[in-house]
Design an enzyme around this catalytic site. Sequence first.
Site, PDB file in Angstrom:
ATOM      1  N   THR A  25      -0.758  32.217 -28.107  1.00  0.00           N
ATOM      2  CA  THR A  25       0.097  32.808 -27.084  1.00  0.00           C
ATOM      3  C   THR A  25       1.425  33.223 -27.706  1.00  0.00           C
ATOM      4  O   THR A  25       2.027  32.444 -28.452  1.00  0.00           O
ATOM      5  CB  THR A  25       0.341  31.795 -25.956  1.00  0.00           C
ATOM      6  N   GLN A 100      -9.916  36.265 -25.501  1.00  0.00           N
ATOM      7  CA  GLN A 100     -10.083  34.839 -25.222  1.00  0.00           C
ATOM      8  C   GLN A 100      -9.679  34.569 -23.774  1.00  0.00           C
ATOM      9  O   GLN A 100      -8.552  34.833 -23.368  1.00  0.00           O
ATOM     10  CB  GLN A 100      -9.250  33.947 -26.145  1.00  0.00           C
ATOM     11  N   TYR A 180      -7.418  22.327 -22.063  1.00  0.00           N
ATOM     12  CA  TYR A 180      -7.389  23.185 -20.888  1.00  0.00           C
ATOM     13  C   TYR A 180      -8.662  22.940 -20.060  1.00  0.00           C
ATOM     14  O   TYR A 180      -9.460  22.066 -20.375  1.00  0.00           O
ATOM     15  CB  TYR A 180      -7.190  24.636 -21.315  1.00  0.00           C
TER      16      TYR A 180
END
Length: 362
Positions: A25, A100, A180
Site C-alpha cells: 500500500t 490484489q 486480514y
Amino acid sequence: MQPLFQRLSYGPFDLKNRLMLSAMTRCRGNKDTGAPNDLIATYYAQRARSASLLVTESLPIHPYLNPWPGACSLFTKEAVEGWKKVIEAIHDKNSVVFAQLFHCGRATHADLAAGNPPLAPSAIPLSGTLYVGGEKKPYTPPLEMNLADIQMTKNLFQIAINNAKAAGFDGVEFNAHNGYLLDSFIRSSTNKRKDNYGGNVQNRCRLLLEVVDIAIQFFGPSRVGVKLSPTGRSNDMYDDDPIETLSYLASELSKKDIMYIALREPESYLPEVKGTKQIDNLCKVARPLFKNIIVTNGVSHEEGQRRIRDGEADMWASASAFVGNPDLAERIKNGWEIVQAPTSCYFNPDPKGYADWPTYSG
C-alpha cells in the site's frame, strides 16, 4: 545466468524473468474514488522494467473496508478507468499485472467506515493502534460475522473481480495473509467459529476457496494467485498447526490448478510466540503439494536465488526492495548498490519518495 533472470512459463504467460513486485500500500490514490493517477502509472511502469509480474497494492473491495485513506481500489468507475492507464503502462514494458483484492477484516476502525464496526470470523479484538484522522486510535473490536455477512463478502469479492476483468488486469491475487479477513478465517488463533466456516482446517479455509472459485469463473484458473503467511505474526496472528494448514491449502489449490501461491516468511522483527510445529522454510512444505511457488517478503534476493536454484521456488518477490530501486533487476544482476528507502516514504500521499528514485549512475 543467475536464476532470477531465467525466463519462466507460468499459466498462459511467458515471463521475461523470475522477479515479481509484490503488493504494498502506498496511499497515493484519490481519497474519494480510489482511482490511481498518472503518477501511479509512472511508478508501476518504472518497476515493470525489472519485474515480469507485478501485483498491485491491496485493493479494498468496499469503501468501509479501507483502513488506509488514499489507498487505491476497484469499487468505483473512476478507479476502473484509472487502472486502465496503469495496466497499459505495465504492458508496454512486456510485463504482467495482477490486482490484489482484500478485505481488511478487524484491522480497521469504525471511524473509517462511517461508524460501522469491523467484521471478523470471531469477535476477537486486535491489539495496537492505527492512524485515524491524524491521531492514533485503538482498533475497534470486531463483530462476529453471520452467514449473511459471509455471503455479502463473497458478493463484494465478485464485484471486485468483475471490475478487475473490466479494467484489463491479467489476473487477480487474493490477500490471504498478514491477518486480514481471509487470513483470519484460515488461522486457528482468530477463528473460533462452530459452524461450517470454523473449527477444523477444512472449514477455516472454506471462504478463501469459495472466493477463488468465483475468480476462476471470471479469469480461469491460470490467472489466479493466492498470497499466504501461515507463520506470519502481523496483526496478532498465530496458527496452532501451520504445517497442516499450509499443506491442506496447497493441496486444495493444486486441485483448482490456479497459477501460483506466494508465500510470505515470518517477519524477523516480530517476537516469537510459544508453540511447536512452526516452519523454517515454507517453500519446502508447499513445493511437493503445489507446482508453482513464489517466495516473497521476508527473504533476501540472495536467498530467493538459492531457492530457485535448488528447486524450492520459481520466483522471488519483494515490495520494499522496489521502493528505492526502479531498476532493481539491473542492480541485482550487476552487483550494484541496492538503496534502502526509508519507511517514512512508504504510506503517505507525498509524491516525494515515490516515483522520483533515480536509476543507478555509478
